[in-house]
Design an enzyme around this catalytic site. Sequence first.
Site, PDB file in Angstrom:
ATOM      1  N   LYS A 234       1.095  -1.579   0.417  1.00 24.13           N
ATOM      2  CA  LYS A 234      -0.267   0.108   0.035  1.00 24.13           C
ATOM      3  C   LYS A 234       0.893   1.574  -0.249  1.00 24.13           C
ATOM      4  CE  LYS A 234      -2.708   3.368   0.624  1.00 24.13           C
ATOM      5  NZ  LYS A 234      -3.862   3.886  -0.247  1.00 24.13           N
ATOM      6  N   CYS A 288      -2.691  11.236   0.104  1.00 17.72           N
ATOM      7  CA  CYS A 288      -2.005   9.805   0.287  1.00 17.72           C
ATOM      8  C   CYS A 288      -0.160   9.967  -0.236  1.00 17.72           C
ATOM      9  CB  CYS A 288      -2.495   9.176  -2.107  1.00 17.72           C
ATOM     10  SG  CYS A 288      -4.169   8.956  -1.095  1.00 17.72           S
TER      11      CYS A 288
END
Length: 455
Positions: A234, A288
């Site tokens: 991730k 992110c």
Amino acid sequence: MTLGNSYNLREVHRGTWCLGLDTSGKRLVVVGLGYVGVPVAAKFAEAGLQVTGIDIVERKVELINKGTCPFTGDEPGLADLLEKMVRNGRLNATTDYSVIQHADYVLIVVETPFDLRSREPYYKALRSACKSIGKNLRSGTLVVVESTVAPGTTNNIVRPILEAESGLKAGEDFFLATAPERVMPGKLLHNITYLDRNIGGINPESTGRALELYSLIAKGNLHPTDAITAEVVKTTENAYRDVQIAFANEIALLCENIGVDVYEVRELVNKLEDRHMLMPGAGVGGHCLPKDSWLLAFGTRGKHEPKLIAVAREINDGMPRHMSELCESALREAGRGVYGSRITILGLAYLRNTDDTRNSPAFPLIKALEVLGAIPTVHDPYVREANGIKPLADLDEAIEGSDCIAIVTEHSQYYDLDLDHVKSLMRTPIIVDGRKVVDKEECIKKGFIFRGIGR
Ligand code: SAJ
């Protein structure tokens, strides 16, 4: 070797779905009702589980129990699905963690903010949630961490708290996995449903149970792995993109200094079918990319200090300052200092055609210009207010009397600028393009002083 009464270890690791979970009477609890928790709760309710959401904010609980989404933003399908699931009695919300005593599944979807200055995750909410979950955890429950965390967090932080508070053994008495979310604003339900998902258990039994659970809602592929690998994937997938963008920015800076157009370079490089150079720009914002590289590095602290991803972050974080230098250079060419000059910032959002300003490169640019004594005026067609800045919605008003226009966000509206009209409004005709929105030659032909990232 089989996993419990319905898995074959080999099947799980071959990545085949563990289909056919009997959902009747199964209860799922979602801890954290934000922009990930709400849609995932609604999707599992739609799949037939009895779902209860937990949040510490009573207002959110009240709104959900009325069938109303507790956050704004255009999220196709979410409001209707949430309202239907609440109306059908399949989904409700509470602040009371004791509901976990009857849960078969618990998803941890609390915020895991990151302090970009100290470069450390802020796990207060995660630790508190694990403590409350542990106090109510019963044997046989599967706990899944969906929040984006640093590698090692599920095993080294979540697991010990759950075991200490419950007195149960992870992997045997209860099961623990991580299934990192990949949501994006505007595509919450879509991404939860269609994007591939990595499912990492602390042991194969946990992986198998998590695969079975997510096969209820996922139409994308489910990839079984272990917990730390899922956490590394991730954070790596976003660190990878950040490095790609930093490479484009590095080539842009290089091209500026030798009078080459980086966008022509990019176009010709990408003619090779296995080259995919991304776009240079005024900086890298969002929820992110600016943090996931540091989360990855945090997970390897004391074992490996990443060099490339750290330099990539430094390059990308340096782009707003570079934009400020381009403004300064253009003003100097026009015989003006930055001090007292009116500079119009086009775009406060970090991403085109959105109102999302998280970590937007516009903020450090504005600050850099203010430090130099400039008077910034901000325009954005989508953002009403962020960090105390209220952008103008009227473009002419924002440009009137300006000495320099700095394009930070490639909102569609900016591609239609009427340069003759813009020039007539400005005191000093300067354009600094941070996103390849305007044509350099056309600007110069119309009498603008032009600067641009990579041009
Ligand atoms: N940016 C560039 N050059 C590029 C691409 C982006 O400067 O070539 C800048 C953008 O202007 C923005 C920032 O980077 O300021 C981030 O842009 P993004 O397109 O990566 O959008 P995000 O931040 O929403 O990234 C998300 C991520 N998705 C998830 O975490 C689930 C990322 O992994 C995806 O690759 C990306 O969306 C996407 O566009 O799919």
